[in-house]
Design an enzyme around this catalytic site. Sequence first.
Site, PDB file in Angstrom:
ATOM      1  N   ASN A 174      28.392 -16.474  38.228  1.00  0.00           N
ATOM      2  CA  ASN A 174      27.213 -15.633  38.398  1.00  0.00           C
ATOM      3  C   ASN A 174      27.524 -14.573  39.462  1.00  0.00           C
ATOM      4  O   ASN A 174      27.731 -14.903  40.638  1.00  0.00           O
ATOM      5  CB  ASN A 174      26.032 -16.520  38.817  1.00  0.00           C
ATOM      6  CG  ASN A 174      24.761 -15.722  38.973  1.00  0.00           C
ATOM      7  OD1 ASN A 174      24.788 -14.622  39.513  1.00  0.00           O
ATOM      8  ND2 ASN A 174      23.652 -16.254  38.504  1.00  0.00           N
ATOM      9  N   HIS A 194      25.220 -11.716  43.198  1.00  0.00           N
ATOM     10  CA  HIS A 194      25.226 -11.390  44.625  1.00  0.00           C
ATOM     11  C   HIS A 194      26.266 -10.341  45.013  1.00  0.00           C
ATOM     12  O   HIS A 194      26.252  -9.845  46.136  1.00  0.00           O
ATOM     13  CB  HIS A 194      25.311 -12.668  45.459  1.00  0.00           C
ATOM     14  CG  HIS A 194      24.070 -13.494  45.277  1.00  0.00           C
ATOM     15  ND1 HIS A 194      22.817 -13.004  45.572  1.00  0.00           N
ATOM     16  CD2 HIS A 194      23.881 -14.731  44.758  1.00  0.00           C
ATOM     17  CE1 HIS A 194      21.904 -13.913  45.267  1.00  0.00           C
ATOM     18  NE2 HIS A 194      22.523 -14.969  44.771  1.00  0.00           N
ATOM     19  N   HIS A 197      21.606 -12.322  36.164  1.00  0.00           N
ATOM     20  CA  HIS A 197      20.169 -12.550  36.065  1.00  0.00           C
ATOM     21  C   HIS A 197      19.463 -11.223  36.303  1.00  0.00           C
ATOM     22  O   HIS A 197      19.523 -10.676  37.408  1.00  0.00           O
ATOM     23  CB  HIS A 197      19.754 -13.584  37.135  1.00  0.00           C
ATOM     24  CG  HIS A 197      18.316 -13.995  37.073  1.00  0.00           C
ATOM     25  ND1 HIS A 197      17.807 -14.968  37.904  1.00  0.00           N
ATOM     26  CD2 HIS A 197      17.288 -13.592  36.307  1.00  0.00           C
ATOM     27  CE1 HIS A 197      16.523 -15.147  37.642  1.00  0.00           C
ATOM     28  NE2 HIS A 197      16.178 -14.308  36.666  1.00  0.00           N
ATOM     29  N   ARG A 235      16.366  -9.856  37.163  1.00  0.00           N
ATOM     30  CA  ARG A 235      15.081 -10.325  37.675  1.00  0.00           C
ATOM     31  C   ARG A 235      14.019  -9.257  37.462  1.00  0.00           C
ATOM     32  O   ARG A 235      14.313  -8.060  37.426  1.00  0.00           O
ATOM     33  CB  ARG A 235      15.195 -10.652  39.167  1.00  0.00           C
ATOM     34  CG  ARG A 235      16.105 -11.836  39.457  1.00  0.00           C
ATOM     35  CD  ARG A 235      15.997 -12.238  40.920  1.00  0.00           C
ATOM     36  NE  ARG A 235      14.712 -12.838  41.194  1.00  0.00           N
ATOM     37  CZ  ARG A 235      14.490 -14.143  41.291  1.00  0.00           C
ATOM     38  NH1 ARG A 235      15.481 -15.002  41.172  1.00  0.00           N
ATOM     39  NH2 ARG A 235      13.285 -14.592  41.524  1.00  0.00           N
ATOM     40  N   ARG A 237      15.992  -7.005  42.001  1.00  0.00           N
ATOM     41  CA  ARG A 237      16.488  -7.024  43.383  1.00  0.00           C
ATOM     42  C   ARG A 237      18.013  -6.963  43.468  1.00  0.00           C
ATOM     43  O   ARG A 237      18.553  -6.590  44.499  1.00  0.00           O
ATOM     44  CB  ARG A 237      15.974  -8.250  44.127  1.00  0.00           C
ATOM     45  CG  ARG A 237      16.599  -9.540  43.706  1.00  0.00           C
ATOM     46  CD  ARG A 237      16.136 -10.697  44.564  1.00  0.00           C
ATOM     47  NE  ARG A 237      14.741 -10.995  44.349  1.00  0.00           N
ATOM     48  CZ  ARG A 237      14.212 -12.208  44.573  1.00  0.00           C
ATOM     49  NH1 ARG A 237      14.959 -13.183  45.036  1.00  0.00           N
ATOM     50  NH2 ARG A 237      12.941 -12.437  44.352  1.00  0.00           N
ATOM     51  N   GLU A 282      20.587 -14.417  32.210  1.00  0.00           N
ATOM     52  CA  GLU A 282      19.435 -15.234  32.627  1.00  0.00           C
ATOM     53  C   GLU A 282      18.204 -14.340  32.647  1.00  0.00           C
ATOM     54  O   GLU A 282      18.265 -13.206  33.155  1.00  0.00           O
ATOM     55  CB  GLU A 282      19.663 -15.804  34.027  1.00  0.00           C
ATOM     56  CG  GLU A 282      20.853 -16.731  34.109  1.00  0.00           C
ATOM     57  CD  GLU A 282      21.144 -17.191  35.533  1.00  0.00           C
ATOM     58  OE1 GLU A 282      21.992 -18.061  35.692  1.00  0.00           O
ATOM     59  OE2 GLU A 282      20.531 -16.647  36.486  1.00  0.00           O
ATOM     60  N   THR A 287      15.937 -18.759  42.047  1.00  0.00           N
ATOM     61  CA  THR A 287      15.204 -19.532  41.061  1.00  0.00           C
ATOM     62  C   THR A 287      14.888 -20.910  41.641  1.00  0.00           C
ATOM     63  O   THR A 287      15.798 -21.650  41.986  1.00  0.00           O
ATOM     64  CB  THR A 287      16.032 -19.672  39.768  1.00  0.00           C
ATOM     65  OG1 THR A 287      16.548 -18.399  39.428  1.00  0.00           O
ATOM     66  CG2 THR A 287      15.195 -20.218  38.636  1.00  0.00           C
ATOM     67  N   GLU A 306      20.369 -25.957  30.496  1.00  0.00           N
ATOM     68  CA  GLU A 306      21.112 -25.935  31.749  1.00  0.00           C
ATOM     69  C   GLU A 306      20.307 -26.780  32.718  1.00  0.00           C
ATOM     70  O   GLU A 306      19.147 -26.457  33.017  1.00  0.00           O
ATOM     71  CB  GLU A 306      21.289 -24.504  32.270  1.00  0.00           C
ATOM     72  CG  GLU A 306      22.054 -24.489  33.593  1.00  0.00           C
ATOM     73  CD  GLU A 306      22.489 -23.101  34.032  1.00  0.00           C
ATOM     74  OE1 GLU A 306      22.829 -22.264  33.173  1.00  0.00           O
ATOM     75  OE2 GLU A 306      22.494 -22.865  35.252  1.00  0.00           O
ATOM     76  N   HIS A 319      23.144 -24.258  39.729  1.00  0.00           N
ATOM     77  CA  HIS A 319      22.295 -23.890  40.861  1.00  0.00           C
ATOM     78  C   HIS A 319      22.664 -24.710  42.102  1.00  0.00           C
ATOM     79  O   HIS A 319      22.628 -25.927  42.080  1.00  0.00           O
ATOM     80  CB  HIS A 319      20.797 -24.052  40.586  1.00  0.00           C
ATOM     81  CG  HIS A 319      19.994 -23.047  41.372  1.00  0.00           C
ATOM     82  ND1 HIS A 319      19.672 -23.226  42.670  1.00  0.00           N
ATOM     83  CD2 HIS A 319      19.532 -21.821  41.038  1.00  0.00           C
ATOM     84  CE1 HIS A 319      19.019 -22.164  43.113  1.00  0.00           C
ATOM     85  NE2 HIS A 319      18.928 -21.301  42.146  1.00  0.00           N
TER      86      HIS A 319
HETATM   87  N1  PXP Z   1      22.000 -21.081  36.886  1.00  0.00           N
HETATM   88  C1  PXP Z   1      20.784 -20.476  36.903  1.00  0.00           C
HETATM   89  C2  PXP Z   1      19.883 -20.682  35.733  1.00  0.00           C
HETATM   90  C3  PXP Z   1      20.381 -19.659  37.962  1.00  0.00           C
HETATM   91  O1  PXP Z   1      19.168 -19.069  37.954  1.00  0.00           O
HETATM   92  C4  PXP Z   1      21.292 -19.450  39.022  1.00  0.00           C
HETATM   93  C5  PXP Z   1      20.918 -18.518  40.129  1.00  0.00           C
HETATM   94  O2  PXP Z   1      20.699 -17.238  39.612  1.00  0.00           O
HETATM   95  C6  PXP Z   1      22.557 -20.088  38.965  1.00  0.00           C
HETATM   96  C7  PXP Z   1      22.859 -20.917  37.898  1.00  0.00           C
HETATM   97  C8  PXP Z   1      23.555 -19.939  40.045  1.00  0.00           C
HETATM   98  O3  PXP Z   1      23.056 -20.537  41.208  1.00  0.00           O
HETATM   99  P1  PXP Z   1      23.853 -20.374  42.576  1.00  0.00           P
HETATM  100  O4  PXP Z   1      23.858 -18.925  42.905  1.00  0.00           O
HETATM  101  O5  PXP Z   1      23.062 -21.197  43.536  1.00  0.00           O
HETATM  102  O6  PXP Z   1      25.234 -20.914  42.330  1.00  0.00           O
END
Ligand code: PXP
Length: 241
Positions: A8, A11, A44, A46, A50, A71, A102, A152, A191
């Site tokens: 992901n 960030h 994602h 959003r 952001r 996402e 999330t 997931e 997550h």
């Molecule tokens: N899976 C989902 C569905 C998420 O919403 C997120 C965060 O956007 C992640 C995985 C990744 O989470 P993390 O950034 O905490 O590794």
Amino acid sequence: MTLELGVNIDHIATLRQARGTIYPDLLQAMRLVEEAGAQAITIHLREDRRHIQDADVYAIRQHCQRRLNLELAATDEMVAIACDVSPSDACVVPEKREELTTEGGLDIIGLFDRVKKSTQTLKQAGIRVSLFIEPDIEQIKRVPDIGAPVIELHTGTYANAIGDDKKREFDRILKASEVADELGIQVNAGHGLDYENTQIIAAIPQIRELNIGHSMVSRAVFVGIKEATVEMLELLRKARI
Ligand code: PXP
């Protein structure tokens, strides 16, 4: 069965949006992640935009060489964008504007009609749909009625738990994985996974894919920063020649 990794890269965009610059370049990050061998790129979009922007989604879709996992919240706006972008995968997540990230899984029992409608629309567009839910057996039992082939499991509670609670949360994920697999649902998880808490989750045989973001981007600050520093020093040196 191999365990796949979706990275992901939200960030990377968070860092970019913090200053309104055009760097760090998301596509460059995506290429490095692909070169390193990850099987999927996860982003994602959003509702408050952001980090990931609409243009990012289209650019990543155009250049992504792996599976693209988008996402999204179960809103008409997001579903329409997803259908237009046509990623290989879409993961439906709950979303509250004020949350930091999330928080918790999607309540597919409470939001049954909305989630089913979003799922069916995405499926008709040829997108593989995953539902981001808690490791809760009652939620999992309703997944076949919604029609999503993948879930997931939200690992955030496990990731944040300490002591006996951690073991209990792990057991919930283990049991949920077994039940979902028996129902013929593909099990992914994600997550809050990091370099300390991931391996025990990765050892659960039913889990097919992990989606990890924040800890990997954070780690990249240290293991990837060396080359960035060398390049910047070189630029400074050349500017004074
Ligand atoms: N899976 C989902 C569905 C998420 O919403 C997120 C965060 O956007 C992640 C995985 C990744 O989470 P993390 O950034 O905490 O590794």
